[in-house]
Enzyme design. Structure first.
Site, PDB file in Angstrom:
ATOM      1  N   HIS A  88     140.328 -49.334  32.198  1.00  0.00           N
ATOM      2  CA  HIS A  88     141.107 -49.258  30.961  1.00  0.00           C
ATOM      3  C   HIS A  88     142.527 -48.837  31.299  1.00  0.00           C
ATOM      4  O   HIS A  88     142.745 -47.962  32.133  1.00  0.00           O
ATOM      5  CB  HIS A  88     140.475 -48.249  30.003  1.00  0.00           C
ATOM      6  CG  HIS A  88     141.390 -47.837  28.894  1.00  0.00           C
ATOM      7  ND1 HIS A  88     141.759 -48.706  27.889  1.00  0.00           N
ATOM      8  CD2 HIS A  88     142.054 -46.680  28.651  1.00  0.00           C
ATOM      9  CE1 HIS A  88     142.591 -48.086  27.073  1.00  0.00           C
ATOM     10  NE2 HIS A  88     142.791 -46.862  27.512  1.00  0.00           N
TER      11      HIS A  88
ATOM     12  N   GLU B 286     132.381 -38.063  25.764  1.00  0.00           N
ATOM     13  CA  GLU B 286     133.308 -37.211  26.543  1.00  0.00           C
ATOM     14  C   GLU B 286     133.532 -35.822  25.947  1.00  0.00           C
ATOM     15  O   GLU B 286     134.597 -35.233  26.117  1.00  0.00           O
ATOM     16  CB  GLU B 286     134.660 -37.926  26.754  1.00  0.00           C
ATOM     17  CG  GLU B 286     134.534 -39.261  27.475  1.00  0.00           C
ATOM     18  CD  GLU B 286     135.884 -39.927  27.778  1.00  0.00           C
ATOM     19  OE1 GLU B 286     136.915 -39.236  27.822  1.00  0.00           O
ATOM     20  OE2 GLU B 286     135.889 -41.156  27.996  1.00  0.00           O
TER      21      GLU B 286
ATOM     22  N   GLU C 181     145.914 -51.792  25.940  1.00  0.00           N
ATOM     23  CA  GLU C 181     146.600 -51.563  24.677  1.00  0.00           C
ATOM     24  C   GLU C 181     147.295 -52.842  24.262  1.00  0.00           C
ATOM     25  O   GLU C 181     147.940 -53.486  25.078  1.00  0.00           O
ATOM     26  CB  GLU C 181     147.639 -50.453  24.867  1.00  0.00           C
ATOM     27  CG  GLU C 181     148.339 -50.002  23.618  1.00  0.00           C
ATOM     28  CD  GLU C 181     149.517 -50.865  23.221  1.00  0.00           C
ATOM     29  OE1 GLU C 181     149.996 -51.643  24.064  1.00  0.00           O
ATOM     30  OE2 GLU C 181     149.950 -50.772  22.070  1.00  0.00           O
TER      31      GLU C 181
ATOM     32  N   HIS D 138     146.712 -44.098  18.099  1.00  0.00           N
ATOM     33  CA  HIS D 138     147.652 -42.976  18.230  1.00  0.00           C
ATOM     34  C   HIS D 138     148.213 -42.540  16.889  1.00  0.00           C
ATOM     35  O   HIS D 138     149.011 -41.620  16.826  1.00  0.00           O
ATOM     36  CB  HIS D 138     148.780 -43.349  19.190  1.00  0.00           C
ATOM     37  CG  HIS D 138     148.270 -43.606  20.571  1.00  0.00           C
ATOM     38  ND1 HIS D 138     147.758 -44.816  20.949  1.00  0.00           N
ATOM     39  CD2 HIS D 138     148.163 -42.801  21.647  1.00  0.00           C
ATOM     40  CE1 HIS D 138     147.367 -44.734  22.211  1.00  0.00           C
ATOM     41  NE2 HIS D 138     147.611 -43.538  22.659  1.00  0.00           N
TER      42      HIS D 138
HETATM   43  N1  GLN Z   1     138.182 -42.713  28.505  1.00  0.00           N
HETATM   44  C1  GLN Z   1     139.348 -42.044  28.047  1.00  0.00           C
HETATM   45  C2  GLN Z   1     139.200 -41.692  26.572  1.00  0.00           C
HETATM   46  O1  GLN Z   1     138.621 -42.421  25.857  1.00  0.00           O
HETATM   47  C3  GLN Z   1     140.577 -42.893  28.233  1.00  0.00           C
HETATM   48  C4  GLN Z   1     141.821 -42.196  27.788  1.00  0.00           C
HETATM   49  C5  GLN Z   1     143.117 -42.887  28.183  1.00  0.00           C
HETATM   50  O2  GLN Z   1     143.168 -44.036  28.477  1.00  0.00           O
HETATM   51  N2  GLN Z   1     144.189 -42.183  28.180  1.00  0.00           N
HETATM   52  O3  GLN Z   1     139.682 -40.689  26.114  1.00  0.00           O
HETATM   53 ZN    ZN Z   2     144.083 -45.421  26.893  1.00  0.00          ZN
END
Ligand code: GLN
Ligand code: ZN
Length: 755
Positions: free
Chosen positions: A642, A485, A666, A695
């Site tokens: 996700h 990404e 999570e 985080h």
């Molecule tokens: N695919 C996104 C990433 O890895 C997912 C981010 C998220 O869930 N906030 O950054």
């Molecule tokens: Zn996430």
């Protein structure tokens, strides 16, 4: 005379000054004195800005270095024993240890759990109460901020999160009801309110947003007891602030509370005004939230004036519907937004100016009345603009069939086919999508945007990044890879930029959590996809490795949820438009040979209406939208989704109805508690509980991850289990990511031996 006020202001600064100050402090480049100086400067600037916009009474103590719920917890000494020894010598270090965790020679502390603030995209830290929690006042932030405002010659009203909402937003260590701590907490509240009074405050604002939620008897009882206790003390007059919705069936409760004024949200719930006027005692005053604190559109000033007229002499204040925390600061900084769109918008400062206009126009001021008329004209010009509509999109939307939003083959059969195609080991390891974005990556993106780096150069740069990232993942030993990404600044902005119907601000930042900000796109028109958005990068990545590369898209609900969305048509329709654009992207990825496609929906839960009666309708269109995006692929294509920071217990049916082949969630901060919902429901599809918290900079050990996975295996069959971190890694650094993912892979390999 009606006065203008507001309930709270963004703290981060129009140019994210607080973010910079925090991050340089954390890196040890600046001192706490520097940090406090920036904070003080921002408070002064924002108070000044409000005064210049025509605000009569400003709030104080709405500022926070990280989060106002954490501030409240620390203020009342709700500090977990584990973190106390950091606090005692250095309260600021303790505060940040609660916010972000702390790992050094002497410490290995977790951060507090974090979750969404009601239905917004702001995250607060969840207070953690001990069974025998005691409370006392700690520090003098609330008084210092009042003094600061008054020293600037301002009429200031201290703000405090109310005792019931504070407890309800927290968790008790033993899982018990936090409201049982109310009696222990109230004396500390009283103490603070007395101090404010002694300091000269005539009003305080007590925020009780939980009053717009479904409440039970225990909650109602807590409200009565709490406010009776406050009313019995010698404290300032109370403005009870409610926001984010209709008081609904809690109105009767609220009307009987011994407070002096009530703030109601008339942007989300204008319909409640007549009921409130009837129920609310005539001798007590009202604050009307007539300007939307959650969106960036100009207020319909005529409609707002009509509300003010209806309430008449009962109105003491006009205010935004809620704290302005959720909107950017100043539209004046936006030089690139096209007209008539810009003319239809308002940020925090402009919203305060609208309130001034409304108050003056209501008072009969002719100049204000004229200004209202021209503001309305700008609003209409924007809303009637032809560029809002797209006939092709509308036709496609009209032709939708229910079957289009479902996969036809049942999951077990798909799973078999996918297993044959992918041949993954048990407990497959993967990541959520993003990998660390060094400043080099951000610079290349910015240079490309600014025209300083041409397309070919930018592509070469990204390809190199992708190659790097793939080699790293292979070395770590992950089973399903991602491209990383690197082309994305933000998971929503990136898609918004490529879709028609979105506009972008230059400084439209809002705080997400701590120093993290987002710049939500402005979704103002019909959405369509002029060209492929991710195919090029994903295809390239797949061509460079023998392992499967997972395509990575942001889901329709999340794009909707994290944008500032047009309010001239139902959100469901806007969401379907996004879903159709994604559907085309999914099919194009599939055609390019991508076998696994992840459609992230981290915001699905936060989109839930605050009242349960409104849930089924929302969930129906949210699930439909996900299905529209995902439903057209072949059985052999594996769809992942996700979600982060979601609690699943009450939406597990809808999550199952998404019918994603694999979901990652999570769970690490809540130590796998979240999995219970899936286990109880016998969730049938693949599931990847996050095994470590990304985080915070803390690196987990293989043993720790192994234990979490062991916990997961107790409730989820091994055949369904995937292994992954709990979110994307873009905010982390490579060294810690390497270590953490290697620990994850090592733990998984050890577990596989025992399967
Ligand atoms: N695919 C996104 C990433 O890895 C997912 C981010 C998220 O869930 N906030 O950054
Ligand atoms: Zn996430």
């Amino acid at each position: 005379m009606i006065q203008v006020t507001h309930l709270g202001f963004p703290r981060i600064g129009a140019r994210r000054e607080l973010k910079q100050a925090l991050e340089s402090f954390w890196k040890g480049q600046t001192t706490s004195t520097d940090l406090h100086a920036t904070a003080r400067e921002l408070r002064a600037r924002h108070w000044q800005l409000a005064r210049n916009a025509g605000v009569d009474v400003v709030p104080c103590n709405d500022f926070s270095l990280y989060d106002h719920v954490l501030d409240t917890a620390v203020l009342f000494d709700a500090i977990p024993p584990s973190h106390r020894d950091v606090f005692e010598p250095d309260p600021l270090a303790g505060y940040f240890a609660l916010a972000r965790g702390l790992q050094d020679d002497q410490h290995d502390l977790h951060a507090l759990e974090m979750t969404k603030w009601f239905d917004s995209n702001y995250h607060y830290l969840v207070p953690k109460f001990q069974v025998d929690q005691t409370f006392r006042l700690r520090g003098d932030k609330p008084l210092a901020e009042l003094r600061e405002a008054r020293a600037l010659g301002l009429e200031a009203r201290p703000v405090l999160l109310g005792p019931v909402s504070f407890l309800k937003l927290g968790k008790r260590e033993d899982g018990g009801c936090p409201l049982e701590l109310l009696d222990a907490l109230l004396p500390a509240y009283v103490h603070l309110l007395e101090q404010w009074k002694a300091e000269g405050a005539s009003w305080v604002q007590i925020d009780e947003p939980c009053l717009v939620l479904d409440l039970g008897d225990a909650d109602r009882d807590a409200y009565r007891r709490a406010f009776a206790a406050l009313a019995a003390a010698d404290i300032p007059q109370i403005l009870l602030a409610t926001y984010f919705g209709d008081l609904g069936d809690n109105l009767e409760l609220v009307a009987a509370l011994p407070v002096d004024a009530l703030h109601i949200d008339l942007a989300r719930a204008p319909q409640q005004l007549s009921r409130v006027l009837e129920a609310w005692p005539a001798e007590q005053s009202l604050s009307l939230g007539v300007v939307d604190g959650r969106n960036v559109w100009r207020t319909d000033l005529d409609a707002a004036l009509a509300l003010v007229h209806t309430a008449g002499s009962r109105v003491r204040w006009l205010a935004p519907s809620c704290s302005l925390l959720h909107v950017p600061i100043d539209l004046e900084l936006e030089r690139k937004l096209p007209q008539p769109l810009r003319g239809g918008m308002a940020f925090a400062r402009q919203k305060l100016e609208e309130l001034r206009l409304l108050a003056d126009a209501h008072a009969g001021d002719a100049a204000a009345a004229a200004a209202v008329a021209s503001a309305q004209a700008a609003r209409t010009a924007h809303r009637n603009a032809p560029e809002l509509g797209n006939a092709t999109v509308r036709a496609r939307l009209a032709g939708l069939l229910p079957a289009m939003s479902q996969r036809t083959t049942p999951y077990p059969q798909r799973a078999r086919l996918q297993h044959e195609r992918l041949a993954l080991p048990p407990l497959p390891t993967t990541t959520i999508g993003s990998f660390p974005q060094l400043s080099l990556v951000r610079k290349a993106r910015a240079d490309h945007k600014a025209g300083k780096l041409d397309d070919a150069g930018y592509r070469m740069f990204l390809e190199r990044e992708i190659d790097n990232c793939l080699r790293e993942q292979e070395a770590i030993g992950l089973d399903v890879l991602v491209h990383g990404e690197f082309e994305r600044n933000d998971m929503v902005e990136y898609f918004g930029e490529q879709l028609d119907g979105f506009a972008f601000t230059s400084h439209g930042w809002v705080q997400s959590y701590g120093s993290r900000c987002v710049k939500p796109p402005v979704l103002y028109g019909d959405v369509s996809r002029p060209r492929a958005m991710t195919v090029e990068w994903t295809r390239y990545a797949q061509s460079r490795t023998q392992y499967p590369v997972k395509g990575m898209l942001t889901g329709p609900v999340t794009i909707l949820q994290w944008s500032f969305v047009r309010d001239d048509q139902p959100r469901a329709d806007t969401c379907r438009q996004i879903a159709l654009a994604l559907r085309d992207e999914v099919l194009e990825l599939e055609a390019a040979g991508i076998a696994i496609i992840q459609i992230d929906e981290p915001a699905l839960r936060e989109g839930l209406p605050l009242r349960r009666e409104d849930w089924p309708r929302y969930l129906a269109w949210a699930v439909e939208a996900f299905g529209l995006a995902a439903g057209a692929v072949a059985d052999t294509t594996q769809i992942h989704t996700h979600m982060c920071y979601a609690e699943f217990n009450d939406i597990i049916d809808a999550v199952a109805a998404l019918d994603a082949d694999v979901i990652s969630i999570e769970t690490s901060r809540s130590r796998m508690e979240l999995l219970d919902a899936f286990a109880r429901f016998r969730y049938p599809n693949g599931i990847g509980p996050g095994v470590y918290d990304i985080h915070a900079p803390r690196v987990p050990s293989p043993t720790e991850i192994g234990e979490l996975l062991g916990k997961a295996l107790q409730v989820i069959p091994a055949a369904q289990l995937w292994v992954n971190p709990d979110c994307g890694l873009k905010t982390r650094g490579w060294p810690e990511v390497r270590k953490a993912l290697s620990a994850m892979v090592q733990a998984t390999r050890e577990l596989r031996l025992g399967l």
